[in-house]
Motif scaffolding. Sequence first.
Motif, PDB file in Angstrom:
ATOM      1  N   ILE A 457       0.866  -1.171   0.000  1.00 31.07           N
ATOM      2  CA  ILE A 457       0.000   0.000   0.000  1.00 31.07           C
ATOM      3  C   ILE A 457       0.899   1.215   0.000  1.00 31.07           C
ATOM      4  O   ILE A 457       1.716   1.396   0.901  1.00 31.07           O
ATOM      5  N   PHE A 458       0.792   2.022  -1.033  1.00 25.61           N
ATOM      6  CA  PHE A 458       1.611   3.231  -1.150  1.00 25.61           C
ATOM      7  C   PHE A 458       3.077   2.940  -0.841  1.00 25.61           C
ATOM      8  O   PHE A 458       3.716   3.608  -0.027  1.00 25.61           O
ATOM      9  N   GLY A 459       3.591   1.906  -1.459  1.00 21.76           N
ATOM     10  CA  GLY A 459       5.010   1.605  -1.308  1.00 21.76           C
ATOM     11  C   GLY A 459       5.353   0.842  -0.046  1.00 21.76           C
ATOM     12  O   GLY A 459       6.494   0.436   0.152  1.00 21.76           O
ATOM     13  N   LEU A 460       4.367   0.637   0.832  1.00 18.27           N
ATOM     14  CA  LEU A 460       4.631  -0.103   2.053  1.00 18.27           C
ATOM     15  C   LEU A 460       4.376  -1.587   1.785  1.00 18.27           C
ATOM     16  O   LEU A 460       3.242  -1.980   1.530  1.00 18.27           O
ATOM     17  N   PRO A 461       5.428  -2.411   1.795  1.00 15.37           N
ATOM     18  CA  PRO A 461       5.210  -3.814   1.432  1.00 15.37           C
ATOM     19  C   PRO A 461       4.382  -4.547   2.493  1.00 15.37           C
ATOM     20  O   PRO A 461       4.594  -4.347   3.683  1.00 15.37           O
ATOM     21  N   LEU A 462       3.434  -5.339   2.032  1.00 16.16           N
ATOM     22  CA  LEU A 462       2.558  -6.064   2.960  1.00 16.16           C
ATOM     23  C   LEU A 462       2.598  -7.552   2.707  1.00 16.16           C
ATOM     24  O   LEU A 462       1.708  -8.277   3.088  1.00 16.16           O
ATOM     25  N   TYR A 463       3.641  -8.017   1.994  1.00 15.16           N
ATOM     26  CA  TYR A 463       3.581  -9.419   1.605  1.00 15.16           C
ATOM     27  C   TYR A 463       4.160 -10.357   2.652  1.00 15.16           C
ATOM     28  O   TYR A 463       4.109 -11.558   2.492  1.00 15.16           O
ATOM     29  N   GLY A 464       4.724  -9.826   3.707  1.00 15.78           N
ATOM     30  CA  GLY A 464       5.153 -10.706   4.792  1.00 15.78           C
ATOM     31  C   GLY A 464       3.930 -11.419   5.357  1.00 15.78           C
ATOM     32  O   GLY A 464       2.802 -10.932   5.235  1.00 15.78           O
ATOM     33  N   THR A 465       4.134 -12.567   5.965  1.00 15.64           N
ATOM     34  CA  THR A 465       2.999 -13.346   6.457  1.00 15.64           C
ATOM     35  C   THR A 465       2.159 -12.549   7.450  1.00 15.64           C
ATOM     36  O   THR A 465       0.933 -12.504   7.371  1.00 15.64           O
ATOM     37  N   LYS A 466       2.839 -11.878   8.397  1.00 11.93           N
ATOM     38  CA  LYS A 466       2.089 -11.146   9.418  1.00 11.93           C
ATOM     39  C   LYS A 466       1.437  -9.906   8.840  1.00 11.93           C
ATOM     40  O   LYS A 466       0.288  -9.602   9.133  1.00 11.93           O
ATOM     41  N   ALA A 467       2.192  -9.170   8.021  1.00 10.77           N
ATOM     42  CA  ALA A 467       1.647  -7.926   7.469  1.00 10.77           C
ATOM     43  C   ALA A 467       0.399  -8.207   6.647  1.00 10.77           C
ATOM     44  O   ALA A 467      -0.619  -7.513   6.779  1.00 10.77           O
ATOM     45  N   SER A 468       0.459  -9.242   5.810  1.00 13.18           N
ATOM     46  CA  SER A 468      -0.717  -9.488   4.974  1.00 13.18           C
ATOM     47  C   SER A 468      -1.879  -9.979   5.857  1.00 13.18           C
ATOM     48  O   SER A 468      -3.033  -9.669   5.585  1.00 13.18           O
ATOM     49  N   TYR A 469      -1.558 -10.698   6.920  1.00 11.20           N
ATOM     50  CA  TYR A 469      -2.609 -11.133   7.841  1.00 11.20           C
ATOM     51  C   TYR A 469      -3.353  -9.924   8.407  1.00 11.20           C
ATOM     52  O   TYR A 469      -4.582  -9.844   8.360  1.00 11.20           O
ATOM     53  N   TRP A 470      -2.583  -8.957   8.942  1.00  9.39           N
ATOM     54  CA  TRP A 470      -3.243  -7.802   9.562  1.00  9.39           C
ATOM     55  C   TRP A 470      -4.017  -6.982   8.539  1.00  9.39           C
ATOM     56  O   TRP A 470      -5.086  -6.470   8.798  1.00  9.39           O
ATOM     57  N   PHE A 471      -3.436  -6.872   7.341  1.00 10.14           N
ATOM     58  CA  PHE A 471      -4.107  -6.106   6.297  1.00 10.14           C
ATOM     59  C   PHE A 471      -5.458  -6.734   5.962  1.00 10.14           C
ATOM     60  O   PHE A 471      -6.493  -6.059   5.924  1.00 10.14           O
ATOM     61  N   VAL A 472      -5.454  -8.057   5.753  1.00  8.57           N
ATOM     62  CA  VAL A 472      -6.699  -8.744   5.390  1.00  8.57           C
ATOM     63  C   VAL A 472      -7.693  -8.696   6.553  1.00  8.57           C
ATOM     64  O   VAL A 472      -8.895  -8.471   6.355  1.00  8.57           O
ATOM     65  N   LEU A 473      -7.189  -8.866   7.765  1.00  7.82           N
ATOM     66  CA  LEU A 473      -8.072  -8.786   8.939  1.00  7.82           C
ATOM     67  C   LEU A 473      -8.743  -7.413   9.006  1.00  7.82           C
ATOM     68  O   LEU A 473      -9.954  -7.299   9.219  1.00  7.82           O
ATOM     69  N   ALA A 474      -7.943  -6.360   8.803  1.00 11.35           N
ATOM     70  CA  ALA A 474      -8.494  -5.008   8.864  1.00 11.35           C
ATOM     71  C   ALA A 474      -9.550  -4.804   7.788  1.00 11.35           C
ATOM     72  O   ALA A 474     -10.623  -4.238   8.040  1.00 11.35           O
ATOM     73  N   LEU A 475      -9.256  -5.295   6.573  1.00 14.59           N
ATOM     74  CA  LEU A 475     -10.227  -5.173   5.486  1.00 14.59           C
ATOM     75  C   LEU A 475     -11.532  -5.861   5.852  1.00 14.59           C
ATOM     76  O   LEU A 475     -12.620  -5.294   5.704  1.00 14.59           O
ATOM     77  N   MET A 476     -11.412  -7.085   6.364  1.00 20.04           N
ATOM     78  CA  MET A 476     -12.620  -7.846   6.663  1.00 20.04           C
ATOM     79  C   MET A 476     -13.423  -7.176   7.777  1.00 20.04           C
ATOM     80  O   MET A 476     -14.644  -7.017   7.644  1.00 20.04           O
ATOM     81  N   LEU A 477     -12.733  -6.748   8.839  1.00 17.24           N
ATOM     82  CA  LEU A 477     -13.473  -6.118   9.933  1.00 17.24           C
ATOM     83  C   LEU A 477     -14.100  -4.806   9.481  1.00 17.24           C
ATOM     84  O   LEU A 477     -15.233  -4.488   9.840  1.00 17.24           O
ATOM     85  N   GLY A 478     -13.358  -4.065   8.643  1.00 13.69           N
ATOM     86  CA  GLY A 478     -13.893  -2.800   8.135  1.00 13.69           C
ATOM     87  C   GLY A 478     -15.171  -3.024   7.335  1.00 13.69           C
ATOM     88  O   GLY A 478     -16.195  -2.359   7.554  1.00 13.69           O
ATOM     89  N   MET A 479     -15.125  -3.979   6.415  1.00 15.84           N
ATOM     90  CA  MET A 479     -16.292  -4.230   5.574  1.00 15.84           C
ATOM     91  C   MET A 479     -17.447  -4.789   6.417  1.00 15.84           C
ATOM     92  O   MET A 479     -18.611  -4.467   6.179  1.00 15.84           O
ATOM     93  N   ALA A 480     -17.112  -5.612   7.400  1.00 12.58           N
ATOM     94  CA  ALA A 480     -18.157  -6.177   8.253  1.00 12.58           C
ATOM     95  C   ALA A 480     -18.836  -5.062   9.042  1.00 12.58           C
ATOM     96  O   ALA A 480     -20.073  -5.013   9.148  1.00 12.58           O
ATOM     97  N   GLY A 481     -18.026  -4.132   9.579  1.00  8.66           N
ATOM     98  CA  GLY A 481     -18.586  -3.022  10.333  1.00  8.66           C
ATOM     99  C   GLY A 481     -19.525  -2.184   9.471  1.00  8.66           C
ATOM    100  O   GLY A 481     -20.641  -1.826   9.885  1.00  8.66           O
ATOM    101  N   LEU A 482     -19.076  -1.933   8.243  1.00  6.85           N
ATOM    102  CA  LEU A 482     -19.881  -1.147   7.320  1.00  6.85           C
ATOM    103  C   LEU A 482     -21.209  -1.849   7.033  1.00  6.85           C
ATOM    104  O   LEU A 482     -22.282  -1.232   7.012  1.00  6.85           O
ATOM    105  N   GLN A 483     -21.108  -3.165   6.845  1.00  2.00           N
ATOM    106  CA  GLN A 483     -22.320  -3.928   6.527  1.00  2.00           C
ATOM    107  C   GLN A 483     -23.314  -3.900   7.694  1.00  2.00           C
ATOM    108  O   GLN A 483     -24.518  -3.762   7.485  1.00  2.00           O
ATOM    109  N   VAL A 484     -22.787  -4.007   8.911  1.00  3.94           N
ATOM    110  CA  VAL A 484     -23.668  -3.941  10.085  1.00  3.94           C
ATOM    111  C   VAL A 484     -24.382  -2.588  10.130  1.00  3.94           C
ATOM    112  O   VAL A 484     -25.594  -2.514  10.365  1.00  3.94           O
TER     113      VAL A 484
END
Lengths: 613, 388
Positions: A457-484
């Motif tokens: 994201i904007f040059g910040l690499p997220l492909y490490g196992t942990k980084a991509s985990y947190w990124f995907v978790l944040a996306l999912m929680l964000g979308m879930a919150g919006l849906q609620v």
Amino acid sequence: MEFLSSLISMPWLDYSISGLVIGSIYALMAVGLALIFGVANLINFAHGAVFTVGAYIGWTCLVGLGLPLGVTIVAVAAVSGGVGALIEWLAIRPLNRQSRIAPLLATIGVALMLDQIIHIVFSPTPRALPANIPDWRIAVGNGTIGAIDITIFATAVISAAALYAFLFRTKLGMAVRATAQDDDAAKQMGVNINAVNMTVFGIAGALGGIAGLLVGLYYNSIDPNASFQMMLKGMVAIVIGGMANVPGAIGGGLILGLIESWGIGLFGASYRNLFAFVLLLVMLLFRPNGIFARGKERAAEPMTGTFVTQTKAITLPRPLIWVLIGVAVILPMANMPYITQVMTNAYLYGLAALALTLVSGTVGLVSIGHAALVAIGAYASALLTTKGLPVSLGIVIGGAAAALIGTALAYPAFRLRGHYVAIGTLALGEIVALVILNWEGVTNGALGVFAIPPLEIFGLPLYGTKASYWFVLALMLGMAGLQVRLLKSHLGRTWKAIREDTVAAETYGVSSNYYKGLAFGFAGFTAGIAGAVTAHQWSFINYDSFNLLFSVLILTMAILGGLGNVSGAILGAILVAALPEMFRTLAEYRMLFYGAALVILIRFRPQGLLGSG
Amino acid sequence: MTTKRSLPTFTRRGFGALAGATMLTAALPAFAQTSGEPVYIGVSGPKTGLHAQYGALWVQGFDLALDKINGEGGINGRPLEYIFEDSQNDPRQTIAIAQKFIADPKIVAEAGDFSSTSSMAASPLYQRGGLVQFGFTNSHPDFTKTGDYMWSNSIPQSQEQPLYADFAVNTLGLKKIGVMYLNTDWGKTSKDLFASAAEEMGAEIVAAEGYLADEKDFRATLVRLRDAAPDGIMLESYYSDGALIVRQLRDLGIDVPILATGSIYSPDFLELAGDAAEGVFTSVYYAPQSPRPEVVEFRQGFLDKYGEEPNHFNALAYDAFNILAAVMREYGTGREEIKDGLGKISGISSVLFETVSFDPETRRVSGPEVTPIVVKDGAFTIYTPEQG
């Protein structure tokens, strides 16, 4: 011009013959499906698995035991008829009072189990099925047809005729028809409806098994993976012929065979399934009662509202939700990259399941083509970012593309209801995959897209196992919150109103298509970003990355959690993604347990773990 | 279903045996015993799902290879073992498995997965994690391009298709060739490479028909092919679809010569195609009739252990383990050592190739050669042009 001249010079006779040969196979498949649909109002997804069972019983008798063909046919009919009856007894009957979707999913679970049993018992390698059938061939046009071609055709026609006579000329047939029309009334008149249903499933199973045997003899090849594709073709055939119309199924099968064959003649074999599914969609939209129906009477639509099991949803207490989120956030700290990766996958599934639970649960459009939205998002982002677009932008555009294209594609299907939505979206899913396969100039066709840039994201690499985990978790929680939030707004109420009673909602001035479009748009966006993130994680995707089985899996998650339930979708995704991992040590038996788990859950908790919202 | 395939790589076997075994037998008692901590190879492959049959074939090849490797003293005295994780040939699962293997210090190298989609999804992880991914069925031209930890003994189509074209045009004398190809990354790439090589040699491609992997009915497609009036047909197919096509082709009364890629080279092809297989040409890296001792040992060992003829996926798996074992014996069992060793090792003989060495740039086998084969009297026999 070239096209026109090929149209004229095409050897129509040869194509028609090949179309009729394959068409009779589809017809044979369709007869059993139509029979079951007529009685149980259900597309039996396990019918393909019974077909495979028949083929392997045939192999056991002919090759394993060296029995003559006549005995083999009887054995095949008996065993696969028994399997059919067993399916009714185990998976269908207990769900009699459940929502419509429950038995449909139960048949998918049974199909998984049967296929896997065949895998384990007979090994997954294709085998030859030779038999002493006369090998004379008659020249027709420039090709030939043989004894087995004619046998298949004759079996289809004779079985359909016999069934027709049975249904309309015998007393038991009348009981079957009465049960189909109104099982309560039939019961009151003294019909043993359980026996009737079981008989029908048994007959259909026997026919499916014999179809498996004949088709195996025809190709001299049987394999345990053929069943699903066969079932789908049978399904297209009954949609053409009229869902519950047994003689119509023969016509439907032959028409499908002919159209496929002519289409191959004009455009090539890669388009075969595209024709089949476009035809399916056209039929659903314009002739939902089949080509042989008189007039344009509308299909019965008893399923609105009852299609989703209604219960009171379980609301997780707020503190529990925060604790769970906290656990999820610190999970990677445990330094178990394997678990972290499995959970990242689960959250990506979760995003897709959130989208599906909205359209299928909240709005009531049960979709078996959800993979298409994910695929559109994945391809949009993959193609643009390999040409230089930043990944973060690609993901957003992927979501937007899935929202727009997905809604536009699904728009015509908005007028469909109940099962027809499920079949229509299934067709849409297949159509999108086949367009991706054939549109080489844009999608790179069968080669797929390679070297997709990794997540950043904007040059910040997220492909490490942990980084991509947190990124995907944040996306999912964000979308879930919006849906609620959306569900709590007037939008949520409107969507549910449409699900409960579209006509009443329309009467109140709700433009149902507009609101269905909004739901599809939002869901498409969520599913699209799930696809885009997946593409960047894998670095390679192709037309088959998001296939029909993926759609079925996502639907399983949504139903498991409780249709329409946001936290349920996430829970379902985590369970379905993690369960096979837990069963990993069971190796070959894994899918068997998975299928069994599906059947048992639907049996005992059809409203999902957390209840439908 | 984008299975990629690789040419019949049947031949592997003996390389390690010759180098390692002769040395070891000199030093150790005749029945070398292994002891100590086993050396583990991680295998990611399909044990369930649509491609489960290939995983089952791999296991046969692996087990036979281990019998031999461990019978000869394992990896310098330590037994070689493998851990097979079922991926269902699904990229979601291969990336999870990759994380598991990378994090597990026991695993010294990884073999698999089956298709390009599933293998290449995991490649960036293996590359970053510093674990060799030995893709022995990955003939996709891009497979080894992710990085220097991706190696393959599978021959990329860019090397093998010109060999087929040469056989079709120069040996069989075909001028107007019709092609049937599996419409996957493998089939499509093969078809394009074959077509351009054949056209360069002066033949014309009169038709090229793609089909989907789960298709069983080819009659309509074959009518199209027939109307293009080819004088020979090339099949870019696997054995099961290849067998169906050949049967239906003959049923339609098309009787021109048929040439097929080496992936049809399987006893199952003969059984599934029946009489229609007669006269079909192919070419392979592994020919069971070959008198080379590695081939004889592999085939005999396989027949003794399983009571059936090996096919090329068995040999691929067998060769893969023997190559990895040879590298480990010579260069050590560190992950880095295995990667470097693959680039340095040479002269290993195998079931598939007379000698194996890898081009350190492409990380593919250098200079493979093929043996032409024809089906005669229901059996694969080595073809010589005098047979006519």
